[in-house]
Design a protein around this motif. Structure first.
Motif, PDB file in Angstrom:
ATOM      1  N   GLY A 130      45.585 -31.546  65.970  1.00 44.86           N
ATOM      2  CA  GLY A 130      46.047 -30.631  64.927  1.00 44.86           C
ATOM      3  C   GLY A 130      45.116 -29.439  64.732  1.00 44.86           C
ATOM      4  N   VAL A 131      45.077 -28.922  63.494  1.00 40.65           N
ATOM      5  CA  VAL A 131      44.310 -27.684  63.242  1.00 40.65           C
ATOM      6  C   VAL A 131      43.142 -27.903  62.288  1.00 40.65           C
ATOM      7  N   ASN A 132      42.921 -29.153  61.842  1.00 38.46           N
ATOM      8  CA  ASN A 132      41.872 -29.362  60.833  1.00 38.46           C
ATOM      9  C   ASN A 132      40.617 -30.042  61.359  1.00 38.46           C
ATOM     10  N   ASP A 226      34.385 -13.918  73.383  1.00 42.04           N
ATOM     11  CA  ASP A 226      35.008 -12.611  73.696  1.00 42.04           C
ATOM     12  C   ASP A 226      36.231 -12.343  72.827  1.00 42.04           C
ATOM     13  N   GLY A 227      36.399 -13.168  71.788  1.00 36.17           N
ATOM     14  CA  GLY A 227      37.490 -12.932  70.830  1.00 36.17           C
ATOM     15  C   GLY A 227      38.822 -13.540  71.222  1.00 36.17           C
ATOM     16  N   THR A 228      38.930 -14.013  72.480  1.00 36.74           N
ATOM     17  CA  THR A 228      40.217 -14.601  72.897  1.00 36.74           C
ATOM     18  C   THR A 228      40.145 -16.129  72.810  1.00 36.74           C
ATOM     19  N   GLY A 229      41.305 -16.763  72.797  1.00 37.70           N
ATOM     20  CA  GLY A 229      41.391 -18.206  72.591  1.00 37.70           C
ATOM     21  C   GLY A 229      40.660 -18.997  73.670  1.00 37.70           C
ATOM     22  N   GLY A 294      50.601 -20.345  65.196  1.00 31.73           N
ATOM     23  CA  GLY A 294      50.284 -21.753  65.465  1.00 31.73           C
ATOM     24  C   GLY A 294      49.086 -21.945  66.355  1.00 31.73           C
ATOM     25  N   ASP A 295      48.622 -20.862  67.012  1.00 32.90           N
ATOM     26  CA  ASP A 295      47.462 -21.007  67.896  1.00 32.90           C
ATOM     27  C   ASP A 295      46.176 -21.208  67.103  1.00 32.90           C
ATOM     28  N   ILE A 296      45.263 -21.995  67.690  1.00 36.71           N
ATOM     29  CA  ILE A 296      43.933 -22.155  67.080  1.00 36.71           C
ATOM     30  C   ILE A 296      42.929 -21.428  67.975  1.00 36.71           C
ATOM     31  N   ALA A 297      41.734 -21.175  67.413  1.00 35.09           N
ATOM     32  CA  ALA A 297      40.729 -20.412  68.177  1.00 35.09           C
ATOM     33  C   ALA A 297      40.221 -21.217  69.361  1.00 35.09           C
ATOM     34  N   GLU A 298      39.818 -22.467  69.083  1.00 35.65           N
ATOM     35  CA  GLU A 298      39.154 -23.258  70.127  1.00 35.65           C
ATOM     36  C   GLU A 298      39.683 -24.671  70.208  1.00 35.65           C
TER      37      GLU A 298
END
Ligand code: WQD
Length: 336
Positions: A130-132, A226-229, A294-298
């Protein structure tokens, strides 16, 4: 334990796992409804390995046909890949996803119980984190989802975990894949998405082929180098070998065990793009667009449990993943 039923064995990860199973002299039976794969993949599995394969064009939603596969074969264990897997599509068609992925698993489990088959390796996903949760992800973290596809994985893991409690003789491993990419080094099998690819590497492959104009980089304002996923990309052949290690593990370890299959290393979108440029020998155009909902950073794995329980770790790097992806793409410009 010799006879393995591979549901979804004509698919991307399933077909690569079948190749590794045959190389290790297992007998395999493939059950696939070909809803997101082609029978040609099975011919190519035979070509790569020089081995025979039994194939049943069966939908797990058909319990009678599913049981017939067990009736006609002495199955010792199951590797369960079959299921719908497109995140975006699952948001549009939640009922189809719940019915197919969970209903199909119900029928598979019923057939296994009827024929006393209690060893199963399930194709789960890092999406259950998930995202948490905080990276690197560990298997003891709470699971959740942000889309119906992800919820089918969370729910099936729960169902399998409850079965292992109610019937302790079951041996169940849920393999949580991170981002599988690449292709078999022969270039005969690989990722073969229908239509415009949702995932990064199949999309880059189409840009490299000249079929798509430029990669859309979904956001470069994440808190990453670099700021991208950033994602944990794993070669599909490493992933396939992880399934063989899990198959050996279930032979002697009752209970339910989730296990991460990743490299433990994160790569950004731009790092993958540059690795692909090296593989194809071309500069690949891209445009930065807003983030994808819905995308997460990492996302990347803590890989200690796979090493400890399965004595398995990924060996191939991002360059090899892109080389093998490109090799498959140029050999199959129209897909398999
Ligand atoms: C990777 C990175 C995007 C496409 C998905 C599913 C997951 C699992 C693996 C099944 C992200 C960026 C992507 C593009 C981009 N599937 N990207 N342009 O989202 O990590 O995981 O596939 O289990 O369940 O969610 O993979 O390849 O879609 O994206 O910039 O055209 O590439 O933002 O950072 P993802 P992905």
């Amino acid at each position: 334990m010799k006879n393995i039923l591979v549901t979804g064995g004509a698919g991307f990860i399933g077909s690569h796992t079948c190749v590794e199973l045959l190389n290790e002299n297992y007998n395999i039976v493939i059950l696939d409804n070909l809803s997101n794969s082609k029978e040609g993949a099975i011919e190519r599995i035979k070509t790569i390995t020089g081995k025979e394969v039994k194939f049943y064009k069966v939908d797990l939603m058909n319990l009678f046909e599913t049981e017939k596969v067990f009736e006609e074969n002495q199955i010792d264990a199951v590797i369960h890949f079959a299921g719908f897997k497109a995140v975006g599509e699952s948001v549009q068609k939640p009922l189809e996803y719940y019915e197919n992925n969970i209903g199909g698993t119900f029928n598979l489990i019923k057939a296994m119980k009827k024929y006393n088959v209690k060893n199963i390796v399930f194709s789960s996903s890092a999406t259950v984190y998930g995202v948490n949760n905080k990276v690197p992800y560990t298997e003891d973290m709470p699971t959740s989802a942000t889309n119906p596809y992800g919820y089918t994985k969370v729910m099936i893991e729960q169902i399998l975990s409850d079965i292992a409690v109610s019937e302790p003789e079951w041996s169940i491993v849920a393999l949580r894949y991170f981002n599988p990419i690449g292709a078999h080094e022969s270039g005969l099998i690989g990722e073969n998405p229908n239509g415009i690819p949702n995932n990064l590497v199949p999309y880059i492959a189409q840009v490299a082929l000249g079929k798509l104009d430029a990669l859309r980089v979904f956001g470069d304002d994440y808190a990453t180098p670099d700021g991208t996923g950033v994602r944990d990309y794993i070669h599909v052949t490493d992933l396939a070998k992880g399934h063989l290690a899990a198959l050996k593990y279930v032979e002697g370890n009752p209970g339910f065990q989730p296990i991460n299959l990743g490299t433990g290393k994160g790569s950004s979108v731009l790092e993958v793009l540059h690795a692909y440029e090296k593989a194809c020998g071309k500069e690949l155009p891209y445009n930065v667009t807003p983030r994808r909902a819905g995308d997460i950073a990492e996302s990347y794995a803590q890989t200690g449990l796979a090493k400890k329980l399965l004595n398995w770790e990924a060996k191939l790097d991002i360059e090899k993943m892109c080389q093998d992806s490109w090799n498959f793409t140029i050999k199959n410009p129209e897909g398999m």
